[in-house]
Motif scaffolding. Structure first.
Motif, PDB file in Angstrom:
ATOM      1  N   ALA A 197       0.833  -1.204   0.000  1.00  0.00           N
ATOM      2  CA  ALA A 197       0.000   0.000   0.000  1.00  0.00           C
ATOM      3  C   ALA A 197       0.867   1.253   0.000  1.00  0.00           C
ATOM      4  CB  ALA A 197      -0.933  -0.009   1.204  1.00  0.00           C
ATOM      5  N   LEU A 198       1.947   1.220   0.781  1.00  0.00           N
ATOM      6  CA  LEU A 198       2.850   2.370   0.847  1.00  0.00           C
ATOM      7  C   LEU A 198       3.513   2.626  -0.501  1.00  0.00           C
ATOM      8  CD1 LEU A 198       4.215   4.543   2.550  1.00  0.00           C
ATOM      9  CD2 LEU A 198       5.963   2.856   3.184  1.00  0.00           C
ATOM     10  N   VAL A 199       3.958   1.562  -1.138  1.00  0.00           N
ATOM     11  CA  VAL A 199       4.577   1.694  -2.457  1.00  0.00           C
ATOM     12  C   VAL A 199       3.576   2.258  -3.465  1.00  0.00           C
ATOM     13  CG1 VAL A 199       5.535   0.417  -4.411  1.00  0.00           C
ATOM     14  CG2 VAL A 199       6.313  -0.084  -2.087  1.00  0.00           C
ATOM     15  N   ALA A 200       2.338   1.766  -3.392  1.00  0.00           N
ATOM     16  CA  ALA A 200       1.304   2.242  -4.320  1.00  0.00           C
ATOM     17  C   ALA A 200       1.050   3.741  -4.127  1.00  0.00           C
ATOM     18  CB  ALA A 200       0.014   1.456  -4.104  1.00  0.00           C
ATOM     19  N   VAL A 201       1.004   4.178  -2.875  1.00  0.00           N
ATOM     20  CA  VAL A 201       0.789   5.603  -2.593  1.00  0.00           C
ATOM     21  C   VAL A 201       1.959   6.437  -3.112  1.00  0.00           C
ATOM     22  CG1 VAL A 201       0.620   7.333  -0.769  1.00  0.00           C
ATOM     23  CG2 VAL A 201      -0.730   5.238  -0.632  1.00  0.00           C
ATOM     24  N   LEU A 202       3.178   5.951  -2.881  1.00  0.00           N
ATOM     25  CA  LEU A 202       4.356   6.681  -3.350  1.00  0.00           C
ATOM     26  C   LEU A 202       4.380   6.784  -4.870  1.00  0.00           C
ATOM     27  CD1 LEU A 202       7.111   5.294  -0.933  1.00  0.00           C
ATOM     28  CD2 LEU A 202       6.077   7.574  -0.925  1.00  0.00           C
ATOM     29  N   LEU A 203       4.052   5.686  -5.539  1.00  0.00           N
ATOM     30  CA  LEU A 203       4.004   5.716  -7.002  1.00  0.00           C
ATOM     31  C   LEU A 203       2.933   6.674  -7.503  1.00  0.00           C
ATOM     32  CD1 LEU A 203       4.482   1.921  -7.821  1.00  0.00           C
ATOM     33  CD2 LEU A 203       6.132   3.773  -8.159  1.00  0.00           C
ATOM     34  N   TRP A 204       1.822   6.699  -6.796  1.00  0.00           N
ATOM     35  CA  TRP A 204       0.726   7.614  -7.146  1.00  0.00           C
ATOM     36  C   TRP A 204       1.186   9.062  -7.021  1.00  0.00           C
ATOM     37  CZ3 TRP A 204      -2.571  10.459  -3.551  1.00  0.00           C
ATOM     38  CH2 TRP A 204      -3.710  11.012  -4.149  1.00  0.00           C
ATOM     39  N   LEU A 205       1.910   9.361  -5.950  1.00  0.00           N
ATOM     40  CA  LEU A 205       2.407  10.723  -5.755  1.00  0.00           C
ATOM     41  C   LEU A 205       3.470  11.083  -6.787  1.00  0.00           C
ATOM     42  CD1 LEU A 205       2.635  10.901  -1.858  1.00  0.00           C
ATOM     43  CD2 LEU A 205       0.985  12.062  -3.333  1.00  0.00           C
ATOM     44  N   VAL A 206       4.347  10.134  -7.091  1.00  0.00           N
ATOM     45  CA  VAL A 206       5.372  10.380  -8.110  1.00  0.00           C
ATOM     46  C   VAL A 206       4.714  10.672  -9.456  1.00  0.00           C
ATOM     47  CG1 VAL A 206       7.212   9.307  -9.467  1.00  0.00           C
ATOM     48  CG2 VAL A 206       7.202   9.083  -6.984  1.00  0.00           C
ATOM     49  N   ALA A 207       3.684   9.901  -9.781  1.00  0.00           N
ATOM     50  CA  ALA A 207       2.957  10.147 -11.028  1.00  0.00           C
ATOM     51  C   ALA A 207       2.341  11.541 -11.026  1.00  0.00           C
ATOM     52  CB  ALA A 207       1.874   9.088 -11.223  1.00  0.00           C
ATOM     53  N   GLY A 208       1.880  11.978  -9.863  1.00  0.00           N
ATOM     54  CA  GLY A 208       1.327  13.316  -9.743  1.00  0.00           C
ATOM     55  C   GLY A 208       2.366  14.387  -9.972  1.00  0.00           C
ATOM     56  N   VAL A 209       3.565  14.188  -9.418  1.00  0.00           N
ATOM     57  CA  VAL A 209       4.663  15.139  -9.610  1.00  0.00           C
ATOM     58  C   VAL A 209       5.033  15.220 -11.084  1.00  0.00           C
ATOM     59  CG1 VAL A 209       7.099  15.582  -9.140  1.00  0.00           C
ATOM     60  CG2 VAL A 209       5.581  14.878  -7.276  1.00  0.00           C
ATOM     61  N   VAL A 210       5.125  14.071 -11.729  1.00  0.00           N
ATOM     62  CA  VAL A 210       5.455  14.034 -13.159  1.00  0.00           C
ATOM     63  C   VAL A 210       4.398  14.777 -13.964  1.00  0.00           C
ATOM     64  CG1 VAL A 210       5.696  12.528 -15.165  1.00  0.00           C
ATOM     65  CG2 VAL A 210       6.796  11.917 -13.005  1.00  0.00           C
ATOM     66  N   ARG A 211       3.148  14.559 -13.608  1.00  0.00           N
ATOM     67  CA  ARG A 211       2.059  15.215 -14.352  1.00  0.00           C
ATOM     68  C   ARG A 211       2.099  16.722 -14.165  1.00  0.00           C
ATOM     69  NH1 ARG A 211      -4.298  13.317 -14.607  1.00  0.00           N
ATOM     70  NH2 ARG A 211      -4.877  14.763 -16.276  1.00  0.00           N
ATOM     71  N   ILE A 212       2.450  17.170 -12.980  1.00  0.00           N
ATOM     72  CA  ILE A 212       2.514  18.612 -12.720  1.00  0.00           C
ATOM     73  C   ILE A 212       3.489  19.296 -13.668  1.00  0.00           C
ATOM     74  CG2 ILE A 212       3.396  20.327 -11.062  1.00  0.00           C
ATOM     75  CD1 ILE A 212       2.100  18.638  -8.850  1.00  0.00           C
ATOM     76  N   GLY A 213       4.645  18.673 -13.892  1.00  0.00           N
ATOM     77  CA  GLY A 213       5.687  19.303 -14.696  1.00  0.00           C
ATOM     78  C   GLY A 213       5.727  18.897 -16.149  1.00  0.00           C
ATOM     79  N   ALA A 214       4.804  18.058 -16.574  1.00  0.00           N
ATOM     80  CA  ALA A 214       4.825  17.576 -17.959  1.00  0.00           C
ATOM     81  C   ALA A 214       4.385  18.666 -18.931  1.00  0.00           C
ATOM     82  CB  ALA A 214       3.912  16.362 -18.097  1.00  0.00           C
ATOM     83  N   VAL A 215       4.921  18.596 -20.143  1.00  0.00           N
ATOM     84  CA  VAL A 215       4.519  19.509 -21.215  1.00  0.00           C
ATOM     85  C   VAL A 215       3.643  18.740 -22.192  1.00  0.00           C
ATOM     86  CG1 VAL A 215       5.294  21.007 -23.079  1.00  0.00           C
ATOM     87  CG2 VAL A 215       6.623  20.867 -20.962  1.00  0.00           C
ATOM     88  N   SER A 216       2.456  19.247 -22.435  1.00  0.00           N
ATOM     89  CA  SER A 216       1.494  18.540 -23.274  1.00  0.00           C
ATOM     90  C   SER A 216       1.765  18.752 -24.760  1.00  0.00           C
ATOM     91  CB  SER A 216       0.067  19.022 -22.949  1.00  0.00           C
ATOM     92  OG  SER A 216      -0.075  20.390 -23.306  1.00  0.00           O
ATOM     93  N   ARG A 217       1.130  17.937 -25.555  1.00  0.00           N
ATOM     94  CA  ARG A 217       1.154  18.090 -27.007  1.00  0.00           C
ATOM     95  C   ARG A 217      -0.278  18.255 -27.502  1.00  0.00           C
ATOM     96  NH1 ARG A 217       6.001  17.098 -29.339  1.00  0.00           N
ATOM     97  NH2 ARG A 217       7.564  15.998 -28.101  1.00  0.00           N
ATOM     98  N   GLY A 218      -0.413  18.916 -28.630  1.00  0.00           N
ATOM     99  CA  GLY A 218      -1.740  19.108 -29.197  1.00  0.00           C
ATOM    100  C   GLY A 218      -1.655  19.290 -30.695  1.00  0.00           C
ATOM    101  N   ALA A 219      -2.782  19.546 -31.307  1.00  0.00           N
ATOM    102  CA  ALA A 219      -2.830  19.717 -32.759  1.00  0.00           C
ATOM    103  C   ALA A 219      -1.986  20.905 -33.182  1.00  0.00           C
ATOM    104  CB  ALA A 219      -4.277  19.911 -33.200  1.00  0.00           C
ATOM    105  N   ARG A 220      -1.301  20.772 -34.313  1.00  0.00           N
ATOM    106  CA  ARG A 220      -0.461  21.843 -34.833  1.00  0.00           C
ATOM    107  C   ARG A 220      -1.317  23.001 -35.334  1.00  0.00           C
ATOM    108  NH1 ARG A 220       4.829  22.196 -33.891  1.00  0.00           N
ATOM    109  NH2 ARG A 220       5.074  23.274 -35.892  1.00  0.00           N
ATOM    110  N   VAL A 221      -0.848  24.196 -35.057  1.00  0.00           N
ATOM    111  CA  VAL A 221      -1.542  25.415 -35.471  1.00  0.00           C
ATOM    112  C   VAL A 221      -1.090  25.798 -36.870  1.00  0.00           C
ATOM    113  CG1 VAL A 221      -1.815  27.870 -34.992  1.00  0.00           C
ATOM    114  CG2 VAL A 221      -1.735  26.229 -33.104  1.00  0.00           C
TER     115      VAL A 221
END
Length: 206
Positions: free
Chosen positions: A10-34
């Motif tokens: 359970a602890l590992v799962a929570v830590l992985l969940w938080l790490v995924a959250g940190v990664v998502r916070i700083g990620a740069v998205s992609r979208g359709a070209r303008v």
């Protein structure tokens, strides 16, 4: 022993969940070209009370930056260029936990201080909420810019190394012509590396 395994799992799962959250916070998205858009917009990033009033910025720096931002807004309005304000609200479960643990709980959705700070209240033509550092992540900014026929962005706000940089990168990945108005951007830390990275991606610094 099985209880220990369950606890560790359970602890590992929570830590992985938080790490995924940190990664998502700083990620740069992609979208359709303008393509084929000739409009311009001025984008104000995270100029909200909780960051403006309680952030790591000196009064002198804030006064200087506010002057530039308000000049940019005045110039945009004189030319009929839309002004778009992006406001941070941590609303995803993992990011809300991270904000409570590492950011003093600032800008959690529903908390005080997420409104635009006093110097900037009422100046935007449009306000959008962003959930992570990259203002394009929800798709709402993509849709608004398409509706307004915008292909070029001027960006001001805070913080240079985080939300300003990630939103600028999200824009250039989509093919926008991006100009970062450095005199209208606040930073809590040295910006040399971020500055070089943005220039390397074709973002103009003004």
């Amino acid at each position: 022993m099985s209880v220990v395994y369950v606890f560790v799992g359970a602890l590992v799962a929570v830590l992985l969940w938080l790490v995924a959250g940190v990664v998502r916070i700083g990620a740069v998205s992609r979208g359709a070209r303008v393509e084929g858009r000739d409009g311009e917009a001025l984008v104000l990033i995270d100029l909200q009370s909780v960051f403006w009033n309680e952030g790591p910025y000196s009064e002198a720096d804030k006064q200087a930056v506010a002057t530039v931002i308000l000049e940019e807004v005045q110039a945009a309005k004189a030319k009929g260029i839309p002004v778009i304000a992006l406001r941070q609200e941590w609303s995803l479960p993992a990011t809300k936990v991270i904000a409570r643990l590492t950011m003093k709980g600032q800008a959690i959705a529903g908390s005080s201080g997420t409104e635009l700070a006093a110097p900037f209240a009422g100046i935007a033509d449009y306000e959008l909420v962003k959930r992570v550092q990259d203002g394009f992540e929800t798709g709402a900014l993509d849709a608004l810019l398409a509706e307004l026929n915008v292909g070029a962005l001027r960006i001001v706000g805070l913080d240079y190394n985080y939300c300003v940089a990630k939103t600028s990168l999200g824009a250039v990945r989509r093919g926008y012509d991006v100009t970062l108005v450095e005199r209208g951007v606040l930073a809590g830390q040295d910006t040399a590396k971020t500055r070089a990275d943005l220039q390397g991606q074709g973002i103009a610094l003004a």
